[in-house]
Design an enzyme around this catalytic site. Structure first.
Site: not given
Length: 568
Positions: A388-390, A405-406
């Site tokens: 799961h990511t932003i 991306i993090q």
């Protein structure tokens, strides 16, 4: 009775709409799939998965900050506003276009495993894999170091100015958005099963720090609830005042190390003090005249390039979006690339990776020969990760563009939450295997396999699209589908984002999930080819993108998330 008849008629129309041809849809925008138009602006653009993050990024740009400054500011805010997905307990990757240098730079801000923990130690504990909620899953968080590397090279403002908006929001509070609240519903329902926690698990008793921070009053926030995180605000202020050393040499590192070791982990101050990000050269292939750029391993971005190389041998524009051939060839190419990923993608400091071979057109030709036109194939096990990511992207007035991306890896990472710091620690160590002689076999001081990948598209040496998409193993699939939509099917950036997506998962022939919008004729044809077709939802990622035409920026933001693109 009339109201009843109208209700039945409406229900019939809704049911029939699931099976209409994709090209028969009619949206207010006038495009096939677009929910809204692109945002167009000359001086700057930000696209994130949260409206306030996009606004913060634009405010930073208007204060004279660079795209790098604005991206860090937006990322810092999302660590507060969307903490299940990201935060300074996790890792980060970046691709940035430098207008001054006229080139792309890649930043690998991922951390390593503890030096004092060996593969034999894990086996002696009877483990066959690294548990998601175990302290052994915690690797050194790389995000903060990545912020300072990015800002030192490409920033204009000081870190206090960049972090100040989030510090203020974290103290004053914000409203929880609908999509984030829905994710908490999923956490409440499935988290215990996903982390293999005991049946008698109790939030407050077993995870007191986590519960106090993220479940005030005994439950996760609902939509419209006020989120406040004064501990994170204080941590950000410490980082702003003392710099990188506060996180890797000072009080923050000491608190993390002490807490992890109390839980049986092996992280030491030496692990933090020796951490550093790596500037890397992005890898690329040319797809129909466009150069597509990804971060090299230990991330999975090369799979995007492998899939595109294989698909270049098919005339997808002739078949058309949503055709059986589009879905079939895409799915088969994905399976081939993921089979290679499971064998060859890892930390290049520990294995010699055949990058040039995997990205060659000749190798793609050989792999393409394995695809049958009329039937699914089993190419061996692929590597599937549900992390799961932003993702966010920012462009500034000087022409610089950041693709960032993090992630925490799983939702809230390891769930391990050091006291008084305001964030949970990632569990990126789950990217290791304990199988001997594998490219991702656990080793001391090694970077694990990573799912998070930023992307970039150039044309004739000029920046064209900065983009990315969240969702674990959906990320490469989403990258490819966005590019096919733009390059092969002629969609604008927002339409390419909103168009229905495909998600293949599983080993062997696997299964193919489709969003609504693919025709029944296509589904029936795929079933005849042996595809296990399912209708899916929620698992199709979250896209953000910025296109540059030489004069204007065009911003697009994922309709499946809370975010927006903003320009000025």
């Amino acid at each position: 009775m009339l109201r009843y008849i109208k209700s039945i008629a409406l229900l019939s129309i809704l049911c029939l709409s699931l099976f209409v041809q994709a090209d028969a849809q009619d949206r207010l925008s006038g495009e096939l799939f677009t929910t809204r138009s692109e945002v167009i602006a000359r001086h700057g653009m930000a696209a994130t998965n949260h409206p306030l993050a996009s606004q913060i990024a634009i405010d930073i740009l208007k204060q004279g900050g660079s795209a790098a400054d604005a991206a860090i500011a937006a990322n810092a805010f999302l660590g507060f506003a969307d903490p299940a997905m990201n935060g300074i307990g996790g890792d980060m990757f970046v691709i940035i276009w430098s207008e001054e240098d006229q080139k792309l730079y890649g930043l690998n801000a991922s951390g390593k495993s503890p030096v004092n923990l060996t593969l034999q130690d894990l086996k002696d504990q009877g483990l066959s894999s690294i548990p998601a909620s175990s302290p052994h899953s915690v690797t050194v968080p790389g995000t903060v170091d990545g912020w300072f590397e990015l800002q030192e090279r490409f920033g204009k403002l000081d870190m206090e100015s960049v972090l100040r908006p989030t510090i203020d929001y974290a103290r004053e509070g914000i409203a929880v958005t609908s999509t984030i609240a829905e994710m908490y519903d999923y956490l409440e329902r499935d988290l215990i099963r996903g982390y293999t926690l005991p049946d008698d698990f109790d939030w407050e008793q077993d995870l007191p720090n986590f519960s106090e921070l993220y479940r005030p009053g005994g439950e996760f926030h609902n939509k419209g609830d006020v989120r406040i995180n004064r501990e994170l605000a204080a941590t950000y202020e410490m980082i702003a005042d003392e710099g990188r050393s506060a996180f890797y040499e000072g009080e923050i590192a000491e608190e993390i190390v002490e807490h992890v070791r109390e839980k049986g982990g092996y992280l030491t101050m030496e692990d933090f003090e020796n951490h550093s990000s790596k500037w890397v050269d992005p890898v690329s292939v040319n797809y129909r005249g466009y150069d597509v750029w990804e971060i090299p391993p230990n991330a999975q971005g090369m799979s995007v390039l492998q899939i595109l190389n294989i698909l270049e041998g098919y005339d997808l524009s002739e078949y058309g979006f949503g055709s059986p051939q589009h879905v079939h060839y895409y799915t088969e190419a994905k399976k081939l690339a993921y089979a290679d990923m499971s064998k060859y993608y890892g930390d290049p400091d520990f294995s010699e990776l055949p990058i040039d071979t995997l990205l060659s057109k000749e190798y793609a030709d050989l792999r393409r020969e394995e695809i049958r036109d009329d039937w699914v194939q089993d190419y061996g096990p692929g590597l599937e990760e549900n992390n799961h990511t932003i993702y966010l992207t920012v462009a500034d007035n000087e022409g610089n563009m950041v693709s960032l991306i993090q992630s925490n890896s799983w939702m809230f990472g390891s769930l391990i939450t050091p006291p008084d710091l305001g964030f949970a620690l990632q569990n990126r160590g789950t990217g290791f295997t304990l199988e001997e002689n594998h490219v991702n076999t656990y080793a001391s001081g090694k970077r694990p396999f990573h799912t998070i990948i930023p992307a970039f598209l150039t044309k004739e040496g000029e920046p064209y699209i900065s983009f990315g998409l969240t969702g674990g193993s959906m990320q490469p699939q989403g990258h490819v589908q966005i590019l096919l939509n733009v390059i092969d099917f002629g969609m604008n950036l927002q339409e390419a984002s909103d168009a229905p997506r495909i998600r293949h998962s599983g080993s062997g022939t696997g299964s193919t999930e489709l969003e609504s919008g693919f025709s029944y004729e296509t589904v029936r044809s795929l079933l005849k080819m042996g595809h296990d077709v399912k209708y899916g939802f929620e698992r199709f990622g979250g896209f953000q993108g910025i296109m540059f035409d030489g004069t204007f920026y065009y911003g697009a933001s994922e309709s499946r998330k809370d975010g927006q693109a903003i320009g000025y």
